[in-house]
Design an enzyme around this catalytic site. Structure first.
Site, PDB file in Angstrom:
ATOM      1  CE  LYS A  97       1.487   2.293   4.153  1.00 29.85           C
ATOM      2  NZ  LYS A  97       2.031   1.007   3.756  1.00 29.85           N
TER       3      LYS A  97
ATOM      4  CE  LYS B 176      -5.135  -0.860   1.464  1.00 35.04           C
ATOM      5  NZ  LYS B 176      -5.548  -2.024   2.178  1.00 35.04           N
TER       6      LYS B 176
ATOM      7  CB  THR C  36      -0.887   0.021   1.259  1.00 33.68           C
ATOM      8  OG1 THR C  36      -1.661  -1.167   1.300  1.00 33.68           O
ATOM      9  CG2 THR C  36      -1.820   1.226   1.238  1.00 33.68           C
TER      10      THR C  36
HETATM   11  P1  NAD Z   1       5.642  -6.065   7.384  1.00 40.52           P
HETATM   12  O1  NAD Z   1       6.373  -4.932   8.036  1.00 40.52           O
HETATM   13  O2  NAD Z   1       5.255  -7.261   8.177  1.00 40.52           O
HETATM   14  O3  NAD Z   1       6.491  -6.585   6.106  1.00 40.52           O
HETATM   15  C1  NAD Z   1       7.277  -5.753   5.285  1.00 40.52           C
HETATM   16  C2  NAD Z   1       8.583  -6.509   5.055  1.00 40.52           C
HETATM   17  O4  NAD Z   1       9.372  -5.791   4.103  1.00 40.52           O
HETATM   18  C3  NAD Z   1       9.430  -6.639   6.321  1.00 40.52           C
HETATM   19  O5  NAD Z   1       9.647  -8.024   6.599  1.00 40.52           O
HETATM   20  C4  NAD Z   1      10.744  -5.905   5.961  1.00 40.52           C
HETATM   21  O6  NAD Z   1      11.880  -6.524   6.522  1.00 40.52           O
HETATM   22  C5  NAD Z   1      10.726  -6.026   4.455  1.00 40.52           C
HETATM   23  N1  NAD Z   1      11.568  -5.065   3.748  1.00 40.52           N
HETATM   24  C6  NAD Z   1      11.653  -3.726   3.925  1.00 40.52           C
HETATM   25  N2  NAD Z   1      12.512  -3.199   3.017  1.00 40.52           N
HETATM   26  C7  NAD Z   1      12.973  -4.222   2.266  1.00 40.52           C
HETATM   27  C8  NAD Z   1      13.870  -4.324   1.169  1.00 40.52           C
HETATM   28  N3  NAD Z   1      14.488  -3.252   0.654  1.00 40.52           N
HETATM   29  N4  NAD Z   1      14.103  -5.544   0.640  1.00 40.52           N
HETATM   30  C9  NAD Z   1      13.498  -6.643   1.130  1.00 40.52           C
HETATM   31  N5  NAD Z   1      12.631  -6.616   2.172  1.00 40.52           N
HETATM   32  C10 NAD Z   1      12.385  -5.414   2.728  1.00 40.52           C
HETATM   33  O7  NAD Z   1       4.358  -5.381   6.705  1.00 40.52           O
HETATM   34  P2  NAD Z   1       3.042  -6.136   6.164  1.00 40.52           P
HETATM   35  O8  NAD Z   1       2.007  -6.137   7.207  1.00 40.52           O
HETATM   36  O9  NAD Z   1       3.442  -7.411   5.489  1.00 40.52           O
HETATM   37  O10 NAD Z   1       2.556  -5.075   5.059  1.00 40.52           O
HETATM   38  C11 NAD Z   1       3.168  -4.980   3.778  1.00 40.52           C
HETATM   39  C12 NAD Z   1       2.366  -3.989   2.948  1.00 40.52           C
HETATM   40  O11 NAD Z   1       1.010  -4.440   2.866  1.00 40.52           O
HETATM   41  C13 NAD Z   1       2.312  -2.580   3.559  1.00 40.52           C
HETATM   42  O12 NAD Z   1       2.383  -1.635   2.506  1.00 40.52           O
HETATM   43  C14 NAD Z   1       0.966  -2.553   4.259  1.00 40.52           C
HETATM   44  O13 NAD Z   1       0.431  -1.247   4.375  1.00 40.52           O
HETATM   45  C15 NAD Z   1       0.139  -3.410   3.323  1.00 40.52           C
HETATM   46  N6  NAD Z   1      -1.043  -4.061   3.945  1.00 40.52           N
HETATM   47  C16 NAD Z   1      -0.933  -4.650   5.175  1.00 40.52           C
HETATM   48  C17 NAD Z   1      -2.065  -5.246   5.738  1.00 40.52           C
HETATM   49  C18 NAD Z   1      -2.001  -5.916   7.087  1.00 40.52           C
HETATM   50  O14 NAD Z   1      -3.066  -6.224   7.644  1.00 40.52           O
HETATM   51  N7  NAD Z   1      -0.833  -6.189   7.635  1.00 40.52           N
HETATM   52  C19 NAD Z   1      -3.281  -5.244   5.034  1.00 40.52           C
HETATM   53  C20 NAD Z   1      -3.336  -4.670   3.777  1.00 40.52           C
HETATM   54  C21 NAD Z   1      -2.197  -4.072   3.234  1.00 40.52           C
END
Ligand code: NAD
Length: 298
Positions: free
Chosen positions: A246, A171, A96
């Protein structure tokens, strides 16, 4: 079987990558976090030495990263992944992120000779595990057609919303409705309490009348009427207030850039900022009802 590189194996990316493995694809993943790597390995994802190594043989690259800065940082620039993947690779960004960064992602991918789709999701970690996510996609028709079979392995509903950035636009508009409606429903319960109404009575009326909405009918912010809602487990998320904030901030950035008047979106952003900053980043976003009850929103 396709070679899929999956960059960002966190709470969402880990189970999504696992569903691609279950469907028989060769998934090569990368993350900066050792814990995320370990969990993804347990789901059958092969871990590459670097993100560049993961995309070297890829037909498809999926990114699931925290924000636009992370996505553009990983993909663009001299050493970015767009320059490491074979020509014509399909890049799907499911993070997102802000609409402006999503458009910049498409522009850079197309310029590098790749296909590109922005495809953010709703449905949370449960939806990622169960492969029941909703994908909101933006991009050219042909690129979306190429992405659809992969999105279908991770989600249940796939909507092509339009051109570059349209998925992100859908979204944040949806989640602006969600933030505003959760506050509206919470305020109604707090007012109802002061007027001597039981939670169940208000729910029975409003959930079948013109006040009905997802925040009330499915995710009721007070315990009782909807047993599966986080209100029944002390507001353990679910969908944490920090994530709601966010998305509301992204909606306000987009509204500012596009010149759209969103006064309730702005008010919701302000209330969720104060709620999150008073130690509730990790509380489910429906927990704002308790905070409003204590007159903290005054
Ligand atoms: P998260 O923080 O659990 O996962 C993100 C991952 O990205 C982390 O493990 C981090 O180490 C990794 N990362 C960061 N920079 C990196 C790089 N340069 N190379 C490789 N890995 C890297 O977050 P999440 O909950 O999995 O969310 C991911 C996305 O999905 C976000 O944009 C969030 O807004 C969106 N989202 C989350 C949810 C939810 O319920 N968690 C729901 C819908 C959308």
């Amino acid at each position: 079987m396709a070679h899929i590189a999956f960059i960002g194996l966190g709470n969402m990316g880990g189970p999504m990558a696992g569903n691609l493995v279950k469907a028989g694809h060769q998934v090569s993943g990368f993350d900066l976090s050792p814990a995320a790597i370990e969990a993804a390995q347990a789901r059958g994802v092969s871990i590459a030495e670097s993100a560049a190594a993961a995309v070297g043989q890829a037909d498809v690259v999926v990114t699931m990263l925290p924000s636009g800065r992370h996505v553009l940082g990983a993909l663009t620039g001299e050493n970015g992944l767009l320059s490491k993947a074979p020509a014509g690779t399909l890049f799907i960004d499911s993070s997102t992120i802000d609409v402006a960064s999503a458009r910049a992602f498409h522009e850079a991918a197309q310029k590098a000779g790749h296909k590109s789709v922005d495809a953010p999701v709703s449905g949370g970690v449960g939806g990622a595990e169960a492969a029941t996510l909703t994908f909101m996609a933006g991009g050219a028709d042909a690129d979306f057609a190429g992405a659809r079979p992969y999105l279908e392995l991770m989600g249940k509903k796939i909507v092509h919303c339009g051109g570059a950035g349209a998925g992100q636009a859908a979204k944040i508009c949806n989640n602006m409705i969600l933030g505003i409606s959760m506050i509206a429903v919470s305020e109604a319960f707090v007012l109802g309490e002061k007027l001597g109404l039981s939670h169940q009575a208000l729910f029975d009326v409003a959930s079948t009348s013109s006040g009905q909405c997802w925040s009330l009918n499915t995710y009721c912010p007070v315990p009782g009427p909807v047993p599966t809602s986080p209100a029944n487990r002390d507001y353990v998320p679910g969908f944490a207030a920090a994530l709601m904030l966010k998305d509301l901030r992204l909606s306000q950035d987009a509204a500012g850039e596009a010149g759209a008047a969103t006064p309730l979106g702005a008010a919701a952003t302000e209330l969720y900022t104060r709620f999150a900053e008073s130690g509730h980043e990790g509380t489910d976003f429906s927990g704002i009802v308790r905070w409003l009850r204590e007159n903290k929103g005054e």
